[in-house]
Each structure stands twice: as structure tokens, then as C-alpha cells.
Design a protein around this motif. Structure first.
Motif, PDB file in Angstrom:
ATOM      1  N   ARG A 118       0.738  -1.259   0.029  1.00  0.00           N
ATOM      2  CA  ARG A 118       0.096  -0.049  -0.047  1.00  0.00           C
ATOM      3  C   ARG A 118       0.768   1.228  -0.035  1.00  0.00           C
ATOM      4  O   ARG A 118       0.482   2.339  -0.536  1.00  0.00           O
ATOM      5  CB  ARG A 118      -0.905   0.000   1.240  1.00  0.00           C
ATOM      6  N   ARG A 119       1.994   1.146   0.627  1.00  0.00           N
ATOM      7  CA  ARG A 119       2.863   2.501   0.954  1.00  0.00           C
ATOM      8  C   ARG A 119       3.970   2.361  -0.337  1.00  0.00           C
ATOM      9  O   ARG A 119       4.558   3.494  -0.601  1.00  0.00           O
ATOM     10  CB  ARG A 119       3.355   2.304   2.154  1.00  0.00           C
ATOM     11  N   PHE A 120       4.569   1.302  -0.765  1.00  0.00           N
ATOM     12  CA  PHE A 120       5.409   1.255  -1.567  1.00  0.00           C
ATOM     13  C   PHE A 120       5.367   0.865  -2.954  1.00  0.00           C
ATOM     14  O   PHE A 120       4.363   0.114  -3.248  1.00  0.00           O
ATOM     15  CB  PHE A 120       6.576   0.228  -0.894  1.00  0.00           C
ATOM     16  N   ARG A 121       6.117   1.115  -3.990  1.00  0.00           N
ATOM     17  CA  ARG A 121       6.158   0.568  -5.226  1.00  0.00           C
ATOM     18  C   ARG A 121       7.622  -0.004  -5.464  1.00  0.00           C
ATOM     19  O   ARG A 121       8.461   0.785  -5.209  1.00  0.00           O
ATOM     20  CB  ARG A 121       5.743   1.626  -6.149  1.00  0.00           C
ATOM     21  N   ARG A 122       7.601  -1.219  -6.182  1.00  0.00           N
ATOM     22  CA  ARG A 122       8.809  -1.708  -6.579  1.00  0.00           C
ATOM     23  C   ARG A 122       9.743  -0.899  -7.623  1.00  0.00           C
ATOM     24  O   ARG A 122       9.036  -0.936  -8.881  1.00  0.00           O
ATOM     25  CB  ARG A 122       8.646  -3.226  -6.950  1.00  0.00           C
ATOM     26  N   HIS A 123      10.590  -0.445  -7.076  1.00  0.00           N
ATOM     27  CA  HIS A 123      11.652   0.346  -8.284  1.00  0.00           C
ATOM     28  C   HIS A 123      13.173  -0.200  -7.614  1.00  0.00           C
ATOM     29  O   HIS A 123      13.542   0.429  -7.035  1.00  0.00           O
ATOM     30  CB  HIS A 123      11.743   1.844  -8.119  1.00  0.00           C
TER      31      HIS A 123
END
Length: 232
Positions: free
Chosen positions: A53-58
Motif C-alpha cells: 500500500r505504501r511502496f512501489r517496487r523500483h
């Protein structure tokens, strides 16, 4: 058991490589300046090695490292060698180019950059146990912990939940074990992820490793400071 601090690390920008310290102030938030900045997208998600919910994979964020200097936080692209001070629009442009989306480095505001705890710590005996049992490189930088301390008893830190640990002029209350995710199996912070760590952690340690603590008495922690535990 004689226990003392053998590593101190701070991560000025969340998910980027960090810096080794000889001493550091701890305040109610944790290590001073730790994870104060994060790489954020237009929807308010933080760049990381996972999707939540808080993070996006980069995963590209692991190509960068950050260090604290008098003029400000310096960020280095480890691939190109280019560097910028946080706040420079050129840094945000480089991050956006690398990640293929509009990104910017932002300071902490209403949404804390810390995951679950103010400070994280682990013992050398625990790390050695992991290396011996699973044949992996148990470099603590893979875990992004703040404090590594010497010990001859693996997982002794897990017995301290609810207790107070004194280090230097600081007091910490040990809160809970730290859950782990795929990030520990990614090259980062100068550590090579040799040997998969997450799978054996899931099968034998419920995917927990290291401890979270809160700061109950702020102060200074330095390399070589001894740890003492008060059972209360």
C-alpha cells in the motif's frame, strides 16, 4: 556476556545505500537523519524493493547511495558516478529517468518513512549463525539495520522484548522482531546478495530477523559502546 557496538549505519534516503558512522545522536524518532528522505512518485508511494500500500517496487533505487555532509545530503548514482545534493532538480530527473516514472526526493511529513520501528539492531552471533547454517553472505547491510553489536549467543536480542537496553547515553526499549521481504536478496548498500536468505528465513525463522526498538532516552551512541540489558 560482553556486548559492544561494532557497526553503526544511517540511511539518509530510504532504500538507497547508506553510510557508516563512528557515532550518532539518537532522538525520539530514531537515528538522527535516518530515512528522513524518500523517493516518492506522483501518487505518494515510496520507491522500494516491494509492492505494498505504501511502496512501489523500483529496484533501480538500489543503484544509489546517500551520505550526510555539511552542505546537505549528497546522493550518488553508483552506475554513472554522478552526484547531486538533495533538492537539486537534476537528481529528481535522474531518478525519474532510471525508474521510468516521475520521481522526486521528499522529506518526511505526515507519512513516516520508517517502516515499523525507530531503530533496528542485530548481534554478530545471529549473523554468524545464519552464515554457518545456510551458507550465505550474512552481511548486515543486506538487512539495513542501524546497530550491530558483538555477542556469542545467537538470537539473544529476541529475548529482550519489553526490556530496556542501555548503549552509550541512550536507552532503547526492544519492541518486536523485524519481518523480512525480498529486499534482503537484492544487491544493495555495497553488499552482494550471495546466497538466498529469504527462503530459509521463511521456513525456519518465520521470516523474522533483527529487532525493532524505540528510543526511551535520547543521546549519543558510538562505536565500541557497551550494551547492558535491564530486565525491569
Amino acid at each position: 556476556m560482553d556486548m559492544k557496538v561494532v557497526m553503526l549505519r544511517r540511511y539518509p534516503v530510504k532504500a538507497m545505500g547508506g553510510e557508516a558512522l563512528e557515532s550518532v545522536e539518537l532522538d525520539s524518532r530514531g537515528v538522527s537523519g535516518d530515512r528522513w528522505y524518500a523517493v516518492e512518485d506522483d501518487e505518494g508511494h515510496f520507491a522500494s524493493g516491494k509492492n505494498t500500500r505504501r511502496f512501489r517496487r523500483h529496484d533501480q533505487v538500489f543503484r544509489y547511495r546517500a551520505k550526510t555532509t555539511a552542505p546537505g545530503i549528497i546522493v550518488v548514482n553508483n552506475v554513472t558516478g554522478r552526484s547531486w545534493t538533495v533538492g537539486d532538480p537534476a537528481l529528481d530527473r535522474d531518478l525519474s529517468h532510471e525508474m521510468g516514472a516521475a520521481m522526486r526526493v521528499t522529506p518526511e511529513s505526515q507519512v513516516p518513512h520508517q517502516d515499523m520501528g525507530a531503530v533496528s539492531l542485530i548481534s554478530t552471533a545471529t549473523l554468524d549463525w545464519c552464515a554457518d547454517r545456510w551458507g550465505i553472505n550474512s552481511d548486515p547491510r543486506r538487512l539495513r539495520v542501524n546497530i550491530v553489536f558483538s555477542s556469542d549467543q545467537p538470537f539473544v536480542e529476541e529475548s529482550w522484548v519489553g526490556q530496556t537496553v542501555a548503549i552509550g547515553s541512550v536507552s532503547l526499549r526492544i519492541v518486536e522482531r523485524t519481518p523480512r521481504c525480498r529486499m534482503i536478496d537484492i544487491d544493495q548498500d555495497g553488499a552482494v546478495a550471495s546466497g538466498r536468505w529469504l527462503k530459509p528465513l521463511a521456513s525456519e525463522r518465520e521470516m523474522f530477523l533483527a529487532m525493532y526498538a524505540e528510543v526511551t532516552n535520547p543521546g549519543l551512541v558510538s562505536m565500541g559502546d557497551r550494551l547492558s540489558v535491564d530486565a525491569g
